[in-house]
Design a protein around this motif. Structure first.
Motif, short mmCIF file in Angstrom:
data_model
loop_
_atom_site.label_atom_id
_atom_site.label_comp_id
_atom_site.label_asym_id
_atom_site.label_seq_id
_atom_site.Cartn_x
_atom_site.Cartn_y
_atom_site.Cartn_z
N GLU A 30 55.26 26.41 -70.89
CA GLU A 30 54.67 27.47 -70.09
C GLU A 30 55.70 28.58 -69.87
O GLU A 30 56.88 28.30 -69.64
CB GLU A 30 54.19 26.94 -68.74
N SER A 74 53.69 30.69 -75.15
CA SER A 74 54.90 30.81 -74.35
C SER A 74 56.04 31.42 -75.16
O SER A 74 56.77 32.29 -74.68
CB SER A 74 55.31 29.44 -73.81
N THR A 107 46.05 31.93 -77.73
CA THR A 107 46.40 33.00 -76.81
C THR A 107 46.13 34.39 -77.36
O THR A 107 45.88 35.31 -76.61
CB THR A 107 47.89 32.92 -76.42
N LYS A 137 50.36 32.99 -61.92
CA LYS A 137 50.78 33.77 -63.08
C LYS A 137 50.68 35.27 -62.81
O LYS A 137 49.76 35.74 -62.14
CB LYS A 137 49.93 33.42 -64.31
N ASP A 173 40.91 28.70 -74.44
CA ASP A 173 41.54 29.94 -73.98
C ASP A 173 41.01 31.12 -74.81
O ASP A 173 40.64 32.17 -74.27
CB ASP A 173 43.06 29.82 -74.11
N HIS A 208 39.98 34.12 -65.86
CA HIS A 208 41.44 34.12 -65.95
C HIS A 208 42.08 34.36 -64.58
O HIS A 208 43.15 33.83 -64.30
CB HIS A 208 41.91 35.17 -66.95
N GLU A 243 44.48 31.30 -63.93
CA GLU A 243 45.90 31.61 -63.87
C GLU A 243 46.45 31.47 -62.46
O GLU A 243 47.65 31.64 -62.24
CB GLU A 243 46.16 33.01 -64.43
N GLY A 295 45.74 26.88 -62.22
CA GLY A 295 46.38 26.13 -63.30
C GLY A 295 47.85 25.82 -63.03
O GLY A 295 48.24 24.65 -62.92
N HIS A 319 47.35 26.29 -69.24
CA HIS A 319 46.54 27.51 -69.21
C HIS A 319 45.15 27.34 -69.84
O HIS A 319 44.13 27.66 -69.23
CB HIS A 319 47.31 28.63 -69.92
#
Length: 411
Positions: A81, A110, A155, A173, A207, A280, A284, A287, A294
């Motif tokens: 992460e 990440s 992502t 996040k 995601d 999100h 975010e 999570g 994520h």
């Protein structure tokens, strides 16, 4: 509003930047050295993680660098992460070396997010934390040229203009957003995804689906983003189960890689909403705080935020029925839309992923506190009044989080 007014509105609003070059397809990672040569680079910093070594994903890439006389040094101290410690350490390493003229990132989200910050912080002064301002681009100088190569299909970071970071104090996040963070070249090679564990495939795939579906129902979506998001969501829905159950199926991996990459484009369009909308915003937040990675978090949130938004966006949500192969002849648009959240919950079950907050050890006692945080604070960070179809109130925020805890759909 007449057609001329509509056309003017789109022409007036569609200002955006994208990655300069994309190489897509099996075996394309072997062209990394050639691409650096075309860019006139001679000494690159490779940013990656230990698992990339473990699965031998660097071998062909390093060979291509050697063939093109590109010197390199490898930095692999990146965790699963993105956090500020990772970024700061990587930036310090790159700055102290002083000889790198480019960055080559090989890894998951990440790694890619960290690499984008590294490339930009080498040429911009100060602390990386100072640049984490989602509503303002603080990068003044162009970053080092960079090539981004994803090893997971999720992502879309290889083509997005943002770098996501976990705030150490709040465990929520945040992110930096800037055209400076865009790759010079994105190389998307589906073969690199074949070694991803099934759980990673499932989480990254959800995601990617969330990026596209949330982008599709954003209040500021338009025909360009709709076209991309619709095709990408179709690719993901058709291929994710196969990629999960048959990891070596390159056709399914190609579909997932393309869908994820297109999702990265969708969330980069400034009118869509950056890192998507309500799903999100929620994922975010809960999570990182409660230990769900994520993709698991935003994937679990997706059916509930679609259910929540049906009253304000049933035409857009219902348009997914064709993509998801859901029979809907003779039913109203709202009735069709109500079939989408259960279909996504079924997909989560097929992927052996959690479908409720309860399953990720979210405490029942935190429901009201978390709903208050979303309503009073976090929705402002994501500018949800501008982007999310349905208006949030304290009452419906509390009901939404309660539904997510219990696994209840209202429509």
């Amino acid at each position: 509003m007449n057609d001329i007014d509509t056309l003017y509105e789109y022409n007036h609003a569609l200002n955006f930047d994208q990655v300069k070059r994309i190489l897509f397809g099996a075996g394309q990672a072997r062209l990394a050295g050639e691409q650096l040569g075309i860019m006139g680079r001679k000494n690159t910093l490779i940013v990656t993680d230990p698992n990339v070594y473990k699965f031998g994903l660097l071998e062909n890439i390093l060979e291509s660098l050697s063939k093109n006389n590109i010197k390199y040094e490898i930095y692999d101290k990146i965790s699963n992460e993105p956090n500020m410690e990772n970024i700061t350490n990587a930036v310090d390493f790159a700055r102290s070396n002083g000889k790198f003229d480019s960055v080559l990132a090989v890894g998951g989200g990440s790694v890619l997010d960290t690499s984008k910050m590294v490339a930009s912080m080498v040429t911009n002064p100060g602390d990386p934390a100072d640049y984490l301002t989602p509503v303002e681009d603080k990068f003044k100088n162009p970053g080092l040229p960079k090539i981004l190569i994803p090893t997971t299909g999720g992502t879309g970071s290889e083509v997005s203009n943002m770098s996501v970071v976990i705030d150490k104090e709040s465990m929520y996040k945040t992110w930096a957003a800037s055209s400076n963070l865009l790759a010079d070249t994105a190389i998307v090679d589906p073969v690199l995804n074949a070694s991803a564990p099934p759980r990673t495939t499932a989480a990254s795939g959800m995601d990617a689906l969330a990026h596209n579906v949330e982008g599709l129902i954003s209040k500021e979506a338009n025909p360009i983003s709709d076209g991309i998001a619709t095709k990408a969501a179709s690719l993901i829905f058709r291929n994710l189960r196969t990629a999960y159950n048959d990891p070596g199926n390159i056709r399914a991996r190609s579909g997932m890689s393309m869908g994820a990459m297109l999702g990265g484009m969708v969330i980069t369009f400034p009118w869509v909403a950056g890192p998507s909308i309500l799903g999100h915003c929620l994922g975010e937040a809960f999570g990182p705080k409660y230990g769900a990675i994520h993709g698991v978090a935003v994937g679990m949130a997706l059916p509930y935020i679609l259910d929540f938004n049906i009253s304000a966006a049933y035409n857009k949500i219902g348009s997914l029925a064709r993509i998801f192969n859901i029979p809907h002849r003779g039913e109203s648009a709202r009735e069709v839309a109500s079939k989408i959240p259960p279909a996504i919950i079924q997909m989560l079950k097929d992927l052996e992923m959690p479908t409720t907050l309860k399953e990720i050890n979210f405490p029942k006692s935190d429901i009201e506190k978390f709903a208050e945080y979303i309503y009073s604070s976090r929705q402002k960070l994501y500018d949800l009044p501008r982007f999310n179809p349905r208006r949030l109130t304290m009452e419906n925020s509390l009901r939404l989080i309660t539904n997510m805890y219990n696994g209840t759909l209202e429509n």
